[in-house]
Design an enzyme around this catalytic site. Structure first.
Site, short mmCIF file in Angstrom:
data_model
loop_
_atom_site.label_atom_id
_atom_site.label_comp_id
_atom_site.label_asym_id
_atom_site.label_seq_id
_atom_site.Cartn_x
_atom_site.Cartn_y
_atom_site.Cartn_z
N GLY A 171 -1.20 4.92 3.08
CA GLY A 171 -2.16 4.06 2.41
C GLY A 171 -2.49 4.56 1.03
O GLY A 171 -2.38 5.76 0.75
N GLY A 214 -5.21 3.62 -2.42
CA GLY A 214 -6.25 2.81 -3.04
C GLY A 214 -6.65 3.42 -4.37
O GLY A 214 -6.06 4.40 -4.83
N ALA A 215 -7.66 2.84 -5.00
CA ALA A 215 -8.09 3.31 -6.31
C ALA A 215 -8.62 4.74 -6.26
O ALA A 215 -8.45 5.51 -7.19
CB ALA A 215 -9.16 2.37 -6.87
N ALA A 257 -8.36 6.89 -3.30
CA ALA A 257 -7.85 7.76 -2.24
C ALA A 257 -6.40 7.42 -1.90
O ALA A 257 -5.96 6.28 -2.06
CB ALA A 257 -8.71 7.64 -0.98
N LYS A 261 -6.49 12.59 4.15
CA LYS A 261 -7.08 11.66 3.19
C LYS A 261 -7.44 12.41 1.92
O LYS A 261 -8.36 13.23 1.90
CB LYS A 261 -8.32 10.99 3.79
CG LYS A 261 -8.97 9.95 2.88
CD LYS A 261 -10.08 9.21 3.61
CE LYS A 261 -10.68 8.13 2.74
NZ LYS A 261 -11.73 7.35 3.44
N ASP A 313 -20.45 -0.19 4.84
CA ASP A 313 -19.23 -0.96 4.59
C ASP A 313 -18.50 -1.26 5.90
O ASP A 313 -17.29 -1.04 6.01
CB ASP A 313 -18.31 -0.22 3.62
CG ASP A 313 -17.20 -1.11 3.06
OD1 ASP A 313 -17.35 -2.35 3.11
OD2 ASP A 313 -16.18 -0.58 2.58
#
Length: 452
Positions: free
Chosen positions: A30, A32-33, A35, A52, A142
């Site tokens: 994975g 993302g911005a 991580a 992570k 979240d």
């Protein structure tokens, strides 16, 4: 085929000997911005884990703090260890959970539905995780299907704690022994007394929160943030990266302002509570309960309940179902920061939750209604819902071993997109024209927008 741009920094984990001496990195799963997440094998016992790597100091601090406080809690992802030193990104070693509730819903769409007994089992596990968080004074902020990870044998766990907040009262309670020691010291030396110690602790907590800010937030590029949010008149709703997996962080607005106060721009829009959409910065566990109501409805419908395309559209969809937000439905709601800035024409006949959840039982409607209500103080807690009669009526929750688990996502192919992108447009702002007639007028405090 979409090309995934990979910066050299996202691969820095391979050059960190303290990690590679303990773990064999098997591949990135994975991105993302803030991580990148890798599947890895622990060399000492061959345990498969998730690594992570978080590129944001604030998210690192929040996630580590929350997961340490929740160590051993039921239905919360386990933090095995972490690596963090000056001038390096934090790397969290988490238990590896190969799929998530979003995948369960997507898989069920092809099969027609999720059986009632399975819905009950998923909900019980989510409730246990949320109850553990709230018992520890942690607000997740979240909650959504892609942050509810699932093991190969059906155990669901809350994940992605990059946004939690531990209220000041909880911080002071957890620091009681230090406060008592400080009280004795300051009383003996300068006679400051209990009140002075409490004020000292509050200032200390404020400094701790403010130190979580960092300058690069102020220089966020257009790739990370969009323009101002029309509905709440606050800065940008963030476009989601459609190629992220469950373990990645989504870009969000600042969680605290420069005074240490909370911000309203948290959580993914479809699951964001109305008080947040109206700009509230004074909230607690109730925002998680609203998100839970949206998740429960999606388990029943297999489609999001309020799939807003902007904050205005989000509010409009909620109002079309629940009716207008008024002092009758939530006393003192007019004190919400943006309540006077935006208004909707009166909805004479709101749809109601029953129409949105056709052919569902009275117990299911009751749970949805007790979570999806305007007044946050009327929302049922996770602890209360765990004792709801819904869970003891036939059909009973199925055993975890009988849950249908979708295939693992597997390693991410960096030259091809993740195929599970149901939420890719959650934070895409809409053209205001789609909302029909719009009246803008000035007020003593700024301006007001009315939609009809």
């Amino acid at each position: 085929m979409r090309e995934v741009q990979t910066s050299s920094r996202s691969w820095s984990i391979y050059g960190r000997s303290e990690i590679t001496q303990k773990y064999q990195i098997l591949g990135r799963i994975g991105s993302g911005a803030y991580a990148d997440v890798y599947r890895a094998r622990r060399l000492s016992d061959d345990l498969v884990v998730a690594l992570k790597e978080i590129h944001d100091y604030r998210s690192s601090f929040s996630e580590i703090e929350a997961l340490q406080a929740l160590r051993g809690a039921p239905n919360v992802v386990e933090l095995l260890e972490y690596f963090w030193r000056e001038d390096e990104d934090a790397v969290l070693v988490l238990e590896f959970l190969p799929t998530d509730l979003e995948a369960v819903i997507s898989d069920a769409k092809r099969g027609g539905e999720i059986a009632v007994g399975e819905v009950k089992q998923w909900m019980q596990q989510i409730l246990r995780g949320i109850e553990a968080c709230h018992r520890s004074s942690i607000v997740h902020r979240d909650l959504k299907p892609s942050n509810l990870l699932i093991s190969a044998d059906g155990v669901l766990k809350l994940a992605d704690f990059g946004q939690p907040s531990i209220p000041l009262e909880a911080f002071l309670e957890q620091s009681v022994s230090s406060r008592e020691a400080l009280l004795q010291l300051l009383t003996d030396s300068v006679g400051i007394g209990q009140v002075g110690v409490d004020e000292y602790m509050k200032e200390l907590y404020g400094l701790k929160t403010r130190n979580m800010m960092y300058d690069s937030d102020k220089d966020m590029s257009l790739q990370d943030g969009d323009t101002s949010c029309l509905a709440t008149c606050s800065t940008g709703d963030i476009d989601l990266d459609p190629f992220k997996s469950s373990y990645t962080n989504e870009v969000q607005e600042d969680l605290v302002d420069e005074s240490g106060a909370l911000t309203s721009c948290v959580g993914t829009r479809w699951f964001r509570a109305p008080e947040l959409l109206y700009g509230s910065t004074s909230y607690g566990q109730e925002i998680d309960l609203w998100s839970l109501g949206c998740i429960f409805a999606e388990l029943l419908r297999l489609d999001p309940l309020f799939p807003g395309t902007s904050d205005i559209d989000q509010l409009g969809r909620i109002i079309s179902v629940l009716g207008n937000l008024t002092e009758e439905t939530w006393p003192n709601c007019s004190n919400l920061p943006d309540y006077s800035k935006i208004s909707f024409s009166k909805v004479e006949k709101p749809l109601g939750l029953e129409a949105c959840l056709p052919k569902r039982s009275a117990a299911e409607i009751d749970i949805a209604r007790r979570l999806l209500c305007y007044n946050p103080y009327n929302r049922a807690t996770a602890a209360e819902l765990l004792h709801h009669h819904y869970f003891i009526k036939e059909p009973l929750p199925v055993p975890i071993s009988e849950l249908r688990i979708p295939p693992s996502k597997g390693d991410q192919n960096e030259s091809s997109p993740d195929t599970w992108t149901d939420y890719k447009n959650i934070d895409a702002d809409s053209d205001p024209d789609e909302f029909g007639h719009m009246d803008v007028s000035t007020t003593e405090k700024g301006f007001s927008i009315k939609f009809s």
